[in-house]
Design a protein around this motif. Structure first.
Motif, short mmCIF file in Angstrom:
data_model
loop_
_atom_site.label_atom_id
_atom_site.label_comp_id
_atom_site.label_asym_id
_atom_site.label_seq_id
_atom_site.Cartn_x
_atom_site.Cartn_y
_atom_site.Cartn_z
N UNK A 66 0.84 -1.21 0.00
CA UNK A 66 0.00 0.00 0.00
C UNK A 66 0.87 1.25 0.00
N UNK A 67 2.00 1.20 0.71
CA UNK A 67 2.92 2.34 0.73
C UNK A 67 3.52 2.57 -0.65
N UNK A 68 3.89 1.50 -1.34
CA UNK A 68 4.44 1.62 -2.69
C UNK A 68 3.40 2.21 -3.65
N UNK A 69 2.14 1.76 -3.51
CA UNK A 69 1.08 2.27 -4.39
C UNK A 69 0.86 3.76 -4.15
N UNK A 70 0.91 4.18 -2.88
CA UNK A 70 0.75 5.60 -2.57
C UNK A 70 1.90 6.41 -3.15
N UNK A 71 3.12 5.86 -3.12
CA UNK A 71 4.28 6.55 -3.68
C UNK A 71 4.15 6.67 -5.19
N UNK A 81 0.54 14.80 -2.52
CA UNK A 81 1.71 14.45 -1.70
C UNK A 81 1.70 12.95 -1.45
N UNK A 82 2.84 12.47 -1.02
CA UNK A 82 2.93 11.06 -0.64
C UNK A 82 2.34 10.94 0.76
N UNK A 83 1.33 10.06 0.91
CA UNK A 83 0.66 9.94 2.20
C UNK A 83 0.05 8.55 2.34
N UNK A 84 0.25 7.96 3.50
CA UNK A 84 -0.39 6.68 3.80
C UNK A 84 -0.28 6.41 5.30
N UNK A 85 -1.07 5.47 5.78
CA UNK A 85 -0.99 5.01 7.16
C UNK A 85 -0.65 3.53 7.12
N UNK A 86 0.41 3.14 7.82
CA UNK A 86 0.82 1.75 7.82
C UNK A 86 1.28 1.34 9.21
N UNK A 87 1.30 0.05 9.42
CA UNK A 87 1.71 -0.48 10.72
C UNK A 87 3.21 -0.74 10.73
N UNK A 88 3.84 -0.32 11.83
CA UNK A 88 5.26 -0.59 12.03
C UNK A 88 5.45 -1.21 13.41
N UNK A 89 6.40 -2.13 13.48
CA UNK A 89 6.55 -2.90 14.71
C UNK A 89 7.42 -2.18 15.74
N UNK A 90 6.86 -2.01 16.92
CA UNK A 90 7.58 -1.40 18.03
C UNK A 90 8.58 -2.41 18.60
N UNK A 91 9.55 -1.90 19.30
CA UNK A 91 10.56 -2.76 19.91
C UNK A 91 9.95 -3.78 20.85
N UNK A 101 3.81 11.23 5.72
CA UNK A 101 3.58 12.20 4.65
C UNK A 101 4.93 12.65 4.11
N UNK A 102 4.96 12.98 2.83
CA UNK A 102 6.22 13.44 2.26
C UNK A 102 6.04 14.11 0.92
N UNK A 103 7.08 14.78 0.46
CA UNK A 103 7.07 15.42 -0.84
C UNK A 103 8.50 15.42 -1.38
#
Length: 424
Positions: A66-71, A81-91, A101-103
């Motif tokens: 999904x992040x790649x598709x948003x990019x 702009x580049x924008x998405x919400x994704x899950x990332x693993x905490x320590x 978000x990014x540009x």
């Protein structure tokens, strides 16, 4: 006091809790700040050596695509702009929801390097609250919604729960994109009342509550919408509320209403309902100068039917006469059972001659009808009727009914099985 751009940026990042990242689209070089690593429970030293794989390995495998598709959408010019919400693993092993978000920033130093720069924000708590709200909306026996209308009368649904599809047959996302889809489902006879009630609530800021029918291929169902409006600073009105199914309640109300105005044995109207309709006809006559007639009917020697063949047979006779009355009277006529074997027919906008003709037809049809007792004996019954019409001498409901009774008594004294008109 003058603050450098770098100082201001650092203060903003500190205040928002945002982590920053920089990604070279050509070399895949990445740069993260300490807060980026800290929101996942790490230090940058623990994640070293830092690379693009550092990010991808921390992402949930179901969200990377999904992040790649948003990019791709952003780089292809389809998104601002580049924008998405994704899950990332905490320590600690838990998954955190990260809003990224990014540009693209092109270097001005002649290197033509393309850097995608942006921020990461931890929105896990917001996501949890959204999910809790969604679960609550799904568990409630109704549609949760927010309805908004601006000062120009333009309206929409900022939020509609998924139950909308169960109630209206319309997908929630489709309803939010096109609010007219929900209004199109409302019964045409109820739609003006729904619109009027919304306008009234907007003007008074009082609670909106409205019962109306939804029409679907599987049938019609009653719903009740309830919400509390509030005026926003820009002059728009926002309602937050719920729509519930009240089909069972409406059926019960209609059944109770039917029982309150009908005779249980014959299914005809009762005296209470007849008197109400008589008052309405009297008011209409006074206003528009029309006339109407009333006929009082009594089954001749009905007591002998009960005495000879029993009350069950007598009840079937009354039910048969009631059915004959329904068949021979017109749709606008009101027929009521007012006593044991007594009936009254109200004939709106009908003069005495037409009323008498109608009663004569009924009398003849009843005389030819054959009833059968429980023992198989065939027999027939007759009726007597008195007719009276609204006039200067009978210009009150009580006077009209008295005149009708006098005509009925006269018919009985004349030998029964006949119809007489009030001669006054």
């Amino acid at each position: 006091m003058y603050l450098s751009a770098e100082t201001r940026l650092k203060a903003i990042l500190e205040g928002t809790g945002a982590g920053t990242w920089e990604f070279n689209l050509d070399t895949e070089e990445v740069i993260f700040n300490d807060r980026w690593a800290g929101m996942l429970g790490y230090t940058l030293e623990e994640l070293a050596p830092i690379s693009f794989q550092t990010w991808s390995q921390l992402c949930h495998p179901d969200d990377v695509q999904a992040a790649y598709l948003a990019l791709d959408s952003y780089l292809g010019g389809h998104s601002p702009q580049y924008e998405c919400v994704l899950r990332m693993q905490h320590k600690d092993g838990n998954w955190r929801y990260i809003h990224t978000r990014g540009a693209v920033f092109a270097s001005r130093q002649g290197t033509h390097a393309r850097w995608l720069m942006g921020t990461h924000l931890d929105v896990t708590e917001e996501k949890r609250r959204q999910r809790q709200l969604q679960q609550l909306a799904e568990s409630l026996p109704g549609v949760i919604y927010t309805f908004a209308m601006d000062s120009q009368g333009q309206y929409g649904f900022p939020f509609v729960s998924r139950k909308a599809e169960e109630f209206y047959g319309v997908d929630a996302d489709a309803a939010m994109a096109n609010p007219q889809l929900l209004f199109d489902c409302i019964h045409p006879d109820d739609l003006p009342r729904v619109h009027e009630s919304i306008i009234t609530s907007a003007n008074t800021l009082e609670q909106w509550s409205c019962d109306y029918r939804i029409v679907r291929e599987c049938g019609t169902q009653w719903v009740r919408g309830t919400s509390q409006p509030e005026r926003d600073p820009d002059g728009s009105i926002t309602w937050h509320g719920v729509i519930t199914n009240i089909d069972d309640q409406k059926r019960l109300e209609q059944k109770l209403e039917h029982l309150a105005i009908t005779d249980e044995l014959t299914g005809l109207y009762n005296l209470r309902y007849l008197l109400m309709k008589l008052d309405e006809c009297a008011a209409e006559t006074e206003r528009y100068g029309t006339t109407f007639s009333v006929a009082s009917l009594d089954i001749d020697y009905f007591k002998s039917v009960n005495d000879r063949w029993g009350h069950p047979t007598g009840d079937r006779v009354l039910q048969g006469i009631a059915e004959l009355l329904r068949q021979r009277t017109r749709r606008a006529d009101i027929v009521a059972r007012t006593g044991g074997e007594e009936f009254i027919a109200l004939m709106p906008r009908t003069g005495p001659d037409d009323a008498r003709h109608l009663m004569e037809t009924l009398r003849n049809d009843l005389a030819e009808k054959v009833f059968t007792s429980d023992s198989g004996d065939a027999f027939s019954v007759t009726l007597s009727a008195g007719v009276a019409s609204w006039s200067e001498h009978t210009n009150a409901v009580s006077l009209l009914l008295s005149a009708c009774d006098r005509s009925l008594y006269a018919a009985k004294h004349a030998g029964r099985n006949c119809v007489l008109i009030d001669s006054r």
